[in-house]
Design a protein around this motif. Structure first.
Motif, PDB file in Angstrom:
ATOM      1  N   ALA A   1      -3.857  -4.468   5.013  1.00 50.51           N
ATOM      2  CA  ALA A   1      -4.302  -3.298   5.770  1.00 50.51           C
ATOM      3  C   ALA A   1      -3.306  -2.155   5.686  1.00 50.51           C
ATOM      4  CB  ALA A   1      -4.527  -3.682   7.234  1.00 50.51           C
ATOM      5  N   LEU A   2      -2.055  -2.450   5.326  1.00 48.79           N
ATOM      6  CA  LEU A   2      -1.012  -1.436   5.255  1.00 48.79           C
ATOM      7  C   LEU A   2      -1.020  -0.658   3.957  1.00 48.79           C
ATOM      8  CD1 LEU A   2       1.972  -3.644   6.506  1.00 48.79           C
ATOM      9  CD2 LEU A   2       0.289  -2.439   7.867  1.00 48.79           C
ATOM     10  N   GLU A   3      -1.751  -1.146   2.959  1.00 48.16           N
ATOM     11  CA  GLU A   3      -1.687  -0.523   1.645  1.00 48.16           C
ATOM     12  C   GLU A   3      -2.212   0.908   1.693  1.00 48.16           C
ATOM     13  OE1 GLU A   3      -3.824  -3.056  -0.986  1.00 48.16           O
ATOM     14  OE2 GLU A   3      -2.356  -4.685  -0.881  1.00 48.16           O
ATOM     15  N   ARG A   4      -1.447   1.829   1.127  1.00 46.22           N
ATOM     16  CA  ARG A   4      -1.850   3.231   1.097  1.00 46.22           C
ATOM     17  C   ARG A   4      -1.043   3.946   0.023  1.00 46.22           C
ATOM     18  NH1 ARG A   4       1.818   2.626   5.219  1.00 46.22           N
ATOM     19  NH2 ARG A   4       3.355   4.282   5.515  1.00 46.22           N
ATOM     20  N   GLU A   5      -1.539   5.094  -0.369  1.00 40.65           N
ATOM     21  CA  GLU A   5      -0.836   5.897  -1.363  1.00 40.65           C
ATOM     22  C   GLU A   5       0.418   6.511  -0.743  1.00 40.65           C
ATOM     23  OE1 GLU A   5      -1.641   6.202  -4.557  1.00 40.65           O
ATOM     24  OE2 GLU A   5      -3.335   4.834  -4.280  1.00 40.65           O
ATOM     25  N   PRO A   6       1.455   6.758  -1.541  1.00 43.81           N
ATOM     26  CA  PRO A   6       2.662   7.400  -1.024  1.00 43.81           C
ATOM     27  C   PRO A   6       2.338   8.737  -0.357  1.00 43.81           C
ATOM     28  CG  PRO A   6       3.049   6.551  -3.218  1.00 43.81           C
ATOM     29  CD  PRO A   6       1.592   6.408  -2.971  1.00 43.81           C
TER      30      PRO A   6
ATOM     31  N   VAL B   1       0.683   9.176   2.354  1.00 43.35           N
ATOM     32  CA  VAL B   1      -0.516   9.094   3.190  1.00 43.35           C
ATOM     33  C   VAL B   1      -0.148   8.448   4.517  1.00 43.35           C
ATOM     34  CG1 VAL B   1      -2.831   8.104   3.391  1.00 43.35           C
ATOM     35  CG2 VAL B   1      -2.029   8.979   1.195  1.00 43.35           C
ATOM     36  N   ALA B   2      -0.700   8.958   5.611  1.00 46.16           N
ATOM     37  CA  ALA B   2      -0.380   8.444   6.941  1.00 46.16           C
ATOM     38  C   ALA B   2      -0.819   6.997   7.095  1.00 46.16           C
ATOM     39  CB  ALA B   2      -1.053   9.299   8.010  1.00 46.16           C
ATOM     40  N   GLU B   3      -0.102   6.253   7.942  1.00 48.00           N
ATOM     41  CA  GLU B   3      -0.500   4.885   8.242  1.00 48.00           C
ATOM     42  C   GLU B   3      -1.908   4.889   8.823  1.00 48.00           C
ATOM     43  OE1 GLU B   3       2.429   3.262  10.871  1.00 48.00           O
ATOM     44  OE2 GLU B   3       3.500   2.309   9.218  1.00 48.00           O
ATOM     45  N   PRO B   4      -2.727   3.919   8.450  1.00 42.33           N
ATOM     46  CA  PRO B   4      -4.103   3.891   8.944  1.00 42.33           C
ATOM     47  C   PRO B   4      -4.177   3.458  10.402  1.00 42.33           C
ATOM     48  CG  PRO B   4      -3.650   1.908   7.695  1.00 42.33           C
ATOM     49  CD  PRO B   4      -2.437   2.784   7.552  1.00 42.33           C
ATOM     50  N   VAL B   5      -5.295   3.752  11.007  1.00 42.74           N
ATOM     51  CA  VAL B   5      -5.622   3.234  12.333  1.00 42.74           C
ATOM     52  C   VAL B   5      -6.332   1.906  12.125  1.00 42.74           C
ATOM     53  CG1 VAL B   5      -7.003   3.596  14.408  1.00 42.74           C
ATOM     54  CG2 VAL B   5      -5.768   5.505  13.383  1.00 42.74           C
ATOM     55  N   VAL B   6      -5.747   0.826  12.623  1.00 40.25           N
ATOM     56  CA  VAL B   6      -6.252  -0.529  12.392  1.00 40.25           C
ATOM     57  C   VAL B   6      -6.838  -1.067  13.702  1.00 40.25           C
ATOM     58  CG1 VAL B   6      -5.634  -2.850  11.615  1.00 40.25           C
ATOM     59  CG2 VAL B   6      -4.481  -0.865  10.635  1.00 40.25           C
ATOM     60  N   PHE B   7      -8.001  -1.684  13.614  1.00 37.93           N
ATOM     61  CA  PHE B   7      -8.661  -2.161  14.831  1.00 37.93           C
ATOM     62  C   PHE B   7      -9.604  -3.298  14.481  1.00 37.93           C
ATOM     63  CE2 PHE B   7     -10.888   1.403  12.966  1.00 37.93           C
ATOM     64  CZ  PHE B   7     -12.186   0.946  12.869  1.00 37.93           C
ATOM     65  N   GLY B   8     -10.139  -3.933  15.500  1.00 42.00           N
ATOM     66  CA  GLY B   8     -11.056  -5.051  15.305  1.00 42.00           C
ATOM     67  C   GLY B   8     -10.435  -6.356  15.741  1.00 42.00           C
ATOM     68  N   THR B   9     -11.260  -7.393  15.852  1.00 43.92           N
ATOM     69  CA  THR B   9     -10.776  -8.687  16.325  1.00 43.92           C
ATOM     70  C   THR B   9      -9.841  -9.360  15.331  1.00 43.92           C
ATOM     71  OG1 THR B   9     -12.816  -9.694  15.480  1.00 43.92           O
ATOM     72  CG2 THR B   9     -12.771  -9.108  17.817  1.00 43.92           C
ATOM     73  N   GLY B  10      -9.764  -8.853  14.106  1.00 38.28           N
ATOM     74  CA  GLY B  10      -8.822  -9.393  13.133  1.00 38.28           C
ATOM     75  C   GLY B  10      -7.491  -8.666  13.130  1.00 38.28           C
ATOM     76  N   ALA B  11      -7.359  -7.647  13.977  1.00 35.83           N
ATOM     77  CA  ALA B  11      -6.131  -6.863  14.020  1.00 35.83           C
ATOM     78  C   ALA B  11      -5.166  -7.479  15.019  1.00 35.83           C
ATOM     79  CB  ALA B  11      -6.441  -5.413  14.384  1.00 35.83           C
ATOM     80  N   ASP B  12      -4.471  -8.496  14.598  1.00 46.96           N
ATOM     81  CA  ASP B  12      -3.450  -9.128  15.429  1.00 46.96           C
ATOM     82  C   ASP B  12      -2.218  -8.226  15.426  1.00 46.96           C
ATOM     83  OD1 ASP B  12      -1.025 -10.701  15.998  1.00 46.96           O
ATOM     84  OD2 ASP B  12      -2.424 -12.383  16.155  1.00 46.96           O
ATOM     85  N   ALA B  13      -1.967  -7.589  16.555  1.00 44.91           N
ATOM     86  CA  ALA B  13      -0.904  -6.588  16.616  1.00 44.91           C
ATOM     87  C   ALA B  13       0.450  -7.170  16.249  1.00 44.91           C
ATOM     88  CB  ALA B  13      -0.862  -5.975  18.017  1.00 44.91           C
ATOM     89  N   ALA B  14       0.733  -8.393  16.695  1.00 45.71           N
ATOM     90  CA  ALA B  14       2.039  -8.997  16.418  1.00 45.71           C
ATOM     91  C   ALA B  14       2.223  -9.243  14.925  1.00 45.71           C
ATOM     92  CB  ALA B  14       2.187 -10.303  17.190  1.00 45.71           C
ATOM     93  N   ALA B  15       1.181  -9.777  14.274  1.00 40.41           N
ATOM     94  CA  ALA B  15       1.280 -10.067  12.845  1.00 40.41           C
ATOM     95  C   ALA B  15       1.422  -8.787  12.033  1.00 40.41           C
ATOM     96  CB  ALA B  15       0.059 -10.857  12.383  1.00 40.41           C
ATOM     97  N   LEU B  16       0.663  -7.759  12.408  1.00 43.50           N
ATOM     98  CA  LEU B  16       0.731  -6.511  11.673  1.00 43.50           C
ATOM     99  C   LEU B  16       2.072  -5.813  11.892  1.00 43.50           C
ATOM    100  CD1 LEU B  16      -2.895  -5.285  12.312  1.00 43.50           C
ATOM    101  CD2 LEU B  16      -1.937  -5.946  10.116  1.00 43.50           C
TER     102      LEU B  16
END
Length: 229
Positions: free
Chosen positions: A153-158, A160-175
Motif C-alpha cells: 500500500a506504500l508504493e508510490r512514485e518519488p 508523490v504524497a503518501e496515500p490515504v489508507v483505509f478499510g478493514t485490511g488497514a492494520d494501523a500497527a502493521a502499516l
C-alpha cells in the motif's frame, strides 16, 4: 431510476436502495441496512430487502435494476451477492451489474487529500488493495486490484504524497511498522450505497445487463489450491 445494491464481500453484509436520474439526477440513498453475519449472507439478504422495500414504500416491481459488489473479498459472500442479484434480475427482467468492492469503498470514503488506497484482509498475512485518485466520483483507478503484503500500500512514485489508507485490511500497527504513519483512516460505511451510485452511473453511461457479474477473487479458492497439490 430505482436500484437495489448489495455488498457481501465481508462478514458485514449490507443492502441499499438508491435512486437517481429523471426527477432526481443526483443519486440519493433512500434506505440502507447492514448486518454482521456469523453464518451465511444467503439466509439474511432477502428478508432485509423485503423490509427495506416496505419501509421505503417501493413495490418490488418498481425496482429498475440490481447491483452487487463483485470482490475481492469473501469467496462465499461474493458468490451469494452476485447470485442473488442475478436471480432477482432474471425474475424481474431487470438489468443487474457487478461493481468492484474496492472501487465502491473508495467511492464511499469520498474525497481525500491524496490517493485513496482501500484494503481488505485476505488472510495469510496478505491484503487485497487498489489505488484510486484523491477525489473523483466515480473514483479513477491508478493501480488495479492486487493481492499482496500490507506494505504494498506504500508504493508510490518519488515525490508523490503518501496515500490515504483505509478499510478493514488497514492494520494501523502493521502499516506504521512498514513506514506509513498518520494516513490510516477509519473504514468507510455505506459501501452498498456507494456501489449503487456507481451502478447508476454505469447504467447512465450505457452499461448492459450482466456487465461485471464475473467475480473478482484475485486468489483461487482454497479447495482449488489443495486440489492442485
Amino acid at each position: 431510476m430505482r436500484l437495489v445494491a448489495i455488498d457481501t464481500s465481508t462478514w458485514w453484509g449490507a443492502l441499499a436502495l438508491v435512486e437517481g436520474g429523471g426527477a432526481c439526477p443526483a443519486a440519493r440513498t433512500v434506505a440502507e441496512a447492514g448486518l454482521l453475519v456469523g453464518d451465511s449472507h444467503a439466509a439474511h439478504l432477502l428478508p432485509i430487502l423485503e423490509r427495506l422495500l416496505a419501509e421505503a414504500g417501493w413495490p418490488v416491481e418498481s425496482v429498475d435494476a440490481f447491483a452487487a459488489t463483485r470482490g475481492p473479498g469473501s469467496f462465499t459472500g461474493i458468490r451469494v451477492g452476485l447470485g442473488t442479484v442475478r436471480g432477482l434480475g432474471l425474475a424481474s427482467g431487470r438489468p443487474c451489474l457487478g461493481i468492484g468492492t474496492l472501487r465502491a469503498m473508495a467511492e464511499a470514503f469520498g474525497p481525500a487529500e491524496s490517493d485513496r488506497v482501500p484494503l481488505l484482509p485476505a488472510g495469510r498475512g496478505e491484503v487485497f488493495g487498489a489505488r484510486y485518485d484523491p477525489a473523483s466520483s466515480p473514483p479513477v483507478e491508478r493501480a488495479a486490484p492486487w493481492l499482496g503484503p500490507p506494505a504494498r500500500a506504500l508504493e508510490r512514485e518519488p515525490g508523490v504524497a503518501e496515500p490515504v489508507v483505509f478499510g478493514t485490511g488497514a492494520d494501523a500497527a502493521a502499516l506504521a511498522a512498514a513506514g506509513l504513519r498518520g494516513t490510516v483512516r477509519r473504514s468507510p460505511t455505506s459501501v452498498a450505497a456507494a456501489a449503487g451510485r456507481l451502478a447508476l452511473s454505469r447504467l447512465a453511461g450505457g452499461a448492459r445487463d450482466g456487465d461485471g457479474l464475473s467475480p473478482c477473487y484475485l486468489r483461487p479458492p482454497d479447495a482449488e489450491v489443495r486440489g492442485a497439490l
